[in-house]
Design an enzyme around this catalytic site. Structure first.
Site, PDB file in Angstrom:
ATOM      1  N   CYS A  82      -2.785  40.836 103.990  1.00 27.61           N
ATOM      2  CA  CYS A  82      -2.569  39.361 104.286  1.00 27.61           C
ATOM      3  C   CYS A  82      -3.097  38.427 103.078  1.00 27.61           C
ATOM      4  O   CYS A  82      -2.306  37.601 102.621  1.00 27.61           O
ATOM      5  CB  CYS A  82      -3.606  38.846 105.339  1.00 27.61           C
ATOM      6  SG  CYS A  82      -3.444  39.789 106.902  1.00 27.61           S
ATOM      7  N   ASP A 115     -29.409  34.801  69.047  1.00 26.56           N
ATOM      8  CA  ASP A 115     -29.598  33.565  68.069  1.00 26.56           C
ATOM      9  C   ASP A 115     -31.071  33.447  68.060  1.00 26.56           C
ATOM     10  O   ASP A 115     -31.804  33.739  69.103  1.00 26.56           O
ATOM     11  CB  ASP A 115     -28.729  32.557  68.657  1.00 26.56           C
ATOM     12  CG  ASP A 115     -28.993  31.136  67.515  1.00 26.56           C
ATOM     13  OD1 ASP A 115     -28.834  31.607  66.476  1.00 26.56           O
ATOM     14  OD2 ASP A 115     -29.265  30.112  67.830  1.00 26.56           O
ATOM     15  N   CYS A 137     -14.717  41.044  58.191  1.00 28.24           N
ATOM     16  CA  CYS A 137     -15.332  42.305  58.231  1.00 28.24           C
ATOM     17  C   CYS A 137     -15.118  42.703  56.766  1.00 28.24           C
ATOM     18  O   CYS A 137     -14.277  42.244  55.897  1.00 28.24           O
ATOM     19  CB  CYS A 137     -14.969  43.361  59.031  1.00 28.24           C
ATOM     20  SG  CYS A 137     -13.344  43.700  59.155  1.00 28.24           S
ATOM     21  N   ASP A 173     -27.009  28.991  72.152  1.00 27.73           N
ATOM     22  CA  ASP A 173     -27.291  27.746  72.954  1.00 27.73           C
ATOM     23  C   ASP A 173     -25.769  27.104  73.550  1.00 27.73           C
ATOM     24  O   ASP A 173     -25.982  26.057  74.232  1.00 27.73           O
ATOM     25  CB  ASP A 173     -27.804  26.575  71.985  1.00 27.73           C
ATOM     26  CG  ASP A 173     -26.948  26.185  70.830  1.00 27.73           C
ATOM     27  OD1 ASP A 173     -25.865  26.793  70.587  1.00 27.73           O
ATOM     28  OD2 ASP A 173     -27.308  25.736  69.760  1.00 27.73           O
ATOM     29  N   CYS A 192     -11.479  43.420  55.896  1.00 26.93           N
ATOM     30  CA  CYS A 192     -10.474  42.357  55.583  1.00 26.93           C
ATOM     31  C   CYS A 192     -10.752  41.997  54.069  1.00 26.93           C
ATOM     32  O   CYS A 192      -9.822  41.903  53.469  1.00 26.93           O
ATOM     33  CB  CYS A 192     -10.838  41.219  56.478  1.00 26.93           C
ATOM     34  SG  CYS A 192     -10.710  41.597  58.248  1.00 26.93           S
TER      35      CYS A 192
END
Length: 968
Positions: free
Chosen positions: A239, A650, A13, A849, A16
């Site tokens: 249980c 996508d 980003c 995909d 950064c």
């Protein structure tokens, strides 16, 4: 001053980017020219180590890292010679040289480094043995962990095949120990499961062929697989906790999921099966393994039928005694010991009730005794204590009535009988309803035929499925089900694949097409070659995936598990405190009030409904998803999907058909259209990219001969280069052309024209000059518009993310009504865009995909893989859509919300039932009503709560998507 461009990794980003920019500004003699999330350009006269160390210290990676095997170094002076040469280079930041390996970081290209070492008289070994390793991973808890490890493993000598939270498959020249060390230093653990030697993958004629490296010693390890056991004796969430604890204590068990709804345990690891079964039996329960789905299904059906019959029989006997006794009391009969006659008659009834408790009610007492021996308390403990206390008190009154005041000489034999009867009939109805929860899974199992027609030497014989092996030729007749996965070798027909894909229309199959086990042949006859059999078929993998998902637990279930683990002991303490309060502070006869209140608290507080609330909903929800062609990896993904507010799509293969075609050409030199396509196709013939396939198919359609190529190189997200017919070619996008100083300004008008038609323009440069543009169009899927509109109507923010040009992307987006478009993104940049959306507070579902988009799929809260359920797609995403339609995305999100809502309804009902029931049973309403809640009514309420939870969960079977799949 030297200008250097370096790639950046893990920069996700602008925050950064700004952090790196600020750090570089403090470095002397280094001037920052440009920086983005993918690369930086600096001008410097100083060595690079300070720049590399500064950026690495911030948590990012910069530049190139090579590990080149070298030969010809015979002593330390040879090593020092190379070190001296490297230290004089301004484009090398760090190096470590041994007589076998050159480990170098910097901005130097691999070819330049190779030339330098060869120029010193040594050899770079580029033909070496590659190994294929499979590892089992632990310690990875989310998609971000997967992305982090993927980044660390992205090196020149490591080729990642697949990676998810549990498994890693790589091809590399490193040893298995090297890979394990890399994973361990990243903070996770890896265990080698399988190892194979792959063929040599490179061959450099400038270096002598080295002797083959010795093959690493084989490590004996078994693949961590999932084993399913059928359980018996489970009654409540307590249980479940006990069984899970017992199984986890067995050496070699990695994890376990116990499903109370199906009474099954799914165990992962390499532990001895017998050791696991012994541990379960030692914990007081029963376990058995079923060898295959058919055996398991038959055994479960037998168990359910037997359990139902047993419960009905016991309930009938109990109620046959309890109802008349209760009617006697209701209609004025005396239930007080006031004479010798009543003492004898009620004593006989007490003995009959005892016989009932040790026959119809014996399981409650046996199970509670086993629980006591293992220092735990279960639902059976509560029932045994309640009914046992009522019977013991009544018998004490019968045997020694003089010890009790006259008002306290009431007997409660009918309470014991009625409680046993009502709870048992509740269990019977619950078992009947439970058997319906896995109908979807049963229907999938039903798809698998038990025989196949084998063709050998022209003769057709029907053989059992177990006799079919890969490579056999099978006959598929009209109306028959496909037995195994394979490829058609003769004939054509239409197959109904709706149960696997959810797609209602039959699919035409011809020679070369794949057929899947379980699909139904509608007409025509086919011959096909068996390729995947048994557990390797797609149907078998889907069944296994559905089963695993049904046995998984969402985060919401951990709350119920935590409460259930302390619930029964807490109820017992509450019952004791209630008894003490009534004995010391209650009205007379205090002993009667004490008994009624304590017994009612024990009976009404059964945690059975709490234990069933989550697994019932998950089992039905995952099964319903499978019917809609949606494969869900685990229940946690469903909870995450229920909170999604942003869907990132996508473009290629998701919004579009994934079958691009060449639609336009622009030429800027003396080439003809045929020559332009011929050169481009010759260069792309080794590429697997969809756009490359379109160019090659265009050449094949025009019957153009393809030239051999050499020096072929792929640049991810940019293009390819190579030599064809002694001509240096570059094929790619505008960024690729600019990086290689190809002038394209005069083609901008043509570029815009092609892009405005929704096609992708691809530049072809020939010997340093632009030769032409090829326009490639991938048509939109017919239902993309309606699916996007549907998601927007659901309140979802729809974003299109693509590596295509911004102009092409905007044209496609405009047709679909999408306003948020992110284009010109390299594959690595897709993950950064997901992170950027998450930093903005968005909860993101990534739809792709399942292969090219793997990092983005892993980083998103929910990854949804489109397509026909390929192996990689199933492994890389939390959701896999078996039918290639975006409506499946909306279906998956709607179903996830419905399932989570159903879970919350069940948990709310169970919590409210116990929150209100326990105080009422303890007598908080006594000051207002003057009466206590009857233990019989408490037993009926407890049974009703379980039936309500099971019935509510089964409503999910009726779930229907909000909108029919319209095609536009």
């Amino acid at each position: 001053m030297n200008t250097i461009t370096l790639p950046l990794t893990n920069v996700r980003c602008m925050r950064c980017v700004n952090k790196i920019r600020d750090a570089i500004s403090l470095l002397p003699a280094i001037q920052l020219i440009d920086i983005n999330t993918e690369q930086l350009t600096v001008s410097t006269e100083s060595p690079l180590p300070s720049l590399f160390d500064t950026i690495t210290a911030l948590g990012y990676q910069v530049g190139y890292h090579y590990q080149l095997p070298i030969s010809g170094l015979s002593c330390g002076r040879c090593v020092a010679k190379i070190e001296q040469a490297l230290s004089e280079r301004h484009d090398i930041a760090h190096f470590n040289i041994s007589k076998q390996l050159a480990d170098v970081s910097g901005s130097i290209s691999k070819q330049a480094l190779t030339d330098l070492i060869i120029g010193l008289g040594y050899q770079v070994v580029t033909s070496q043995i590659q190994y294929h390793y499979n590892f089992t991973l632990t310690g990875l808890s989310c998609g971000k962990c997967v992305a982090k490890l993927t980044t660390v493993l992205t090196q020149d000598n490591i080729d990642i095949i697949t990676i998810d939270k549990n498994n890693l498959s790589v091809t590399t020249s490193l040893t298995a120990d090297d890979i394990i060390t890399i994973v361990t230093t990243t903070g996770y653990q890896a265990v080698l499961t399988t190892e194979d030697q792959a063929p040599d993958v490179t061959n450099n004629p400038i270096a002598p062929e080295p002797e083959p490296e010795p093959e690493p010693e084989p490590i004996i390890a078994s693949q961590g697989t999932a084993t399913q056991l059928l359980l018996s004796g489970l009654t409540c969430a307590s249980c479940v906790a006990s069984v899970e604890k017992a199984i986890k204590a067995v050496e070699g068990v990695d994890s376990v999921n116990v499903n109370l709804a199906e009474r099954t345990a799914l165990i992962y690891g390499q532990a001895s099966l017998q050791a696991v079964i012994t541990a379960i039996e030692n914990a007081g329960y029963g376990a058995e393994q079923s060898e295959d789905d058919q055996t398991r299904r038959i055994r479960q059906q037998q168990q359910n039928q037997q359990t139902f019959k047993t419960h009905i029989r016991n309930a009938t006997v109990s109620l046959a005694l309890g109802v008349p006794l209760m009617a006697w009391g209701i209609f004025g009969g005396s239930m007080v010991i006031d004479s010798t006659t009543s003492q004898i008659s009620w004593g006989v009834i007490g003995l009959i009730t005892l016989a009932l408790l040790v026959t119809a009610g014996k399981d409650f007492y046996i199970n509670s005794w086993k629980a006591f021996l293992h220092h735990r308390a279960t639902m059976d403990t509560l029932v045994a204590l309640g009914t046992g206390a009522a019977w013991l008190f009544s018998m004490a009154v019968v045997i020694a009535p003089d010890l009790f005041p006259l008002a306290a000489r009431h007997v409660y034999f009918e309470a014991s009988a009625m409680i046993i009867g009502l709870i048992t009939i509740g269990h019977a109805l619950e078992a009947r309803a439970r058997s319906r929860t896995s109908k979807a899974l049963e229907r999938l199992i039903d798809l698998q035929p038990q025989t196949a027609i084998v063709v050998e030497n022209g003769q057709e014989t029907e053989q059992p499925l177990s006799a079919v092996v890969a490579g056999m030729t099978l006959r598929l007749k009209p109306g028959a089900k496909v037995a195994v996965d394979g490829s058609v070798i003769d004939g054509n027909s239409y197959l109904d694949e709706s149960m696997l894909t959810g797609e209602p229309l039959a699919v035409h199959k011809k020679i070369g097409d794949h057929v899947r086990a379980g699909t139904i042949n509608q007409q025509g006859s086919l011959l096909f070659k068996a390729e995947h059999i048994g557990t390797d078929t797609m149907l078998a993998r889907i069944i296994q995936l559905v089963r695993q998902a049904q046995s998984s637990k969402p985060a919401l279930a951990r709350l119920a598990d935590t409460i259930s683990s302390i619930f029964v002991p807490s109820v017992m303490i509450i019952a004791i405190l209630t008894a003490m309060a009534w004995f010391y502070f209650g009205p007379q006869p205090a002993s009667v009030y004490m008994l009624v209140a304590a017994t009612t608290v024990l009976i009404i507080a059964c945690p059975c409904a709490l234990g069933l609330a989550t697994p019932m909903s998950v089992t039905v929800g995952v099964g319903r998803a499978a019917e809609l062609g949606i494969l869900i990896k685990d229940a946690e993904a469903m909870q995450q999907a229920a909170g999604i507010d942003t869907v990132v799509l996508d473009k290629t293969g998701t919004l579009t058909e994934g079958k691009p075609q060449v639609v336009d050409y622009k030429i800027y030199n003396t080439l003809t259209r045929e020559q332009l396509v011929q050169l481009a196709a010759s260069l792309e013939q080794s590429s697997e990219h969809p756009l490359a396939n379109a160019i090659v198919q265009s050449a094949q359609q025009q019957q153009l001969d393809l030239y051999p190529h050499s020096d072929f190189m792929t640049y991810s997200g940019l293009g390819v280069s190579g030599t064809v017919d002694q001509q240096q070619l570059l094929l790619g996008n505008a960024k690729f052309m600019n990086q290689n100083n190809i002038k394209i300004t005069h083609a901008e008008t043509d570029f815009d024209f092609i892009a405005n038609q929704g096609a992708t323009p691809v530049y072809l440069a020939q010997n340093g000059l632009l030769a032409g543009i090829i326009g490639i169009s991938d048509p939109l899927r017919k239902d993309s518009f309606s699916a996007v509109k549907r998601m927007q109507n659901m309140g979802l923010n729809v974003v299109m993310l693509t590596g295509d040009s911004i102009k092409t992307a905007q044209v496609i987006a405009a047709k679909l009504g999408i306003t948020d478009v992110v284009a010109d993104v390299l594959p690595d940049g897709k993950a950064a865009q997901i992170t950027l959306l998450q930093q903005q507070g968005k909860r993101v579902a990534m739809v792709g995909d399942g292969i090219n988009d793997a990092p983005a799929l892993a980083l998103a809260e929910v990854g949804i893989a489109m397509g026909s359920g390929t192996d990689v797609a199933i492994e890389s995403a939390q959701f896999t859509l078996m039918r290639h339609s975006l409506h499946g995305v909306a279906d998956a999100l709607e179903l996830s919300k419905a399932t989570l809502r159903n879970i919350k309804e069940n948990l709310f009902g169970a919590f409210i039932y116990n929150t209100l029931g326990i105080p009422i049973a303890a007598g908080v309403l006594f000051p207002l009503t003057g009466t206590l809640l009857s233990p019989v009514i408490a037993g009926a309420a407890m049974a009703l709560s379980s039936i309500t939870v099971v019935s509510n969960a089964n409503r999910l079977r009726l779930f229907k998507p909000s909108q029919q799949h319209q095609e536009k």
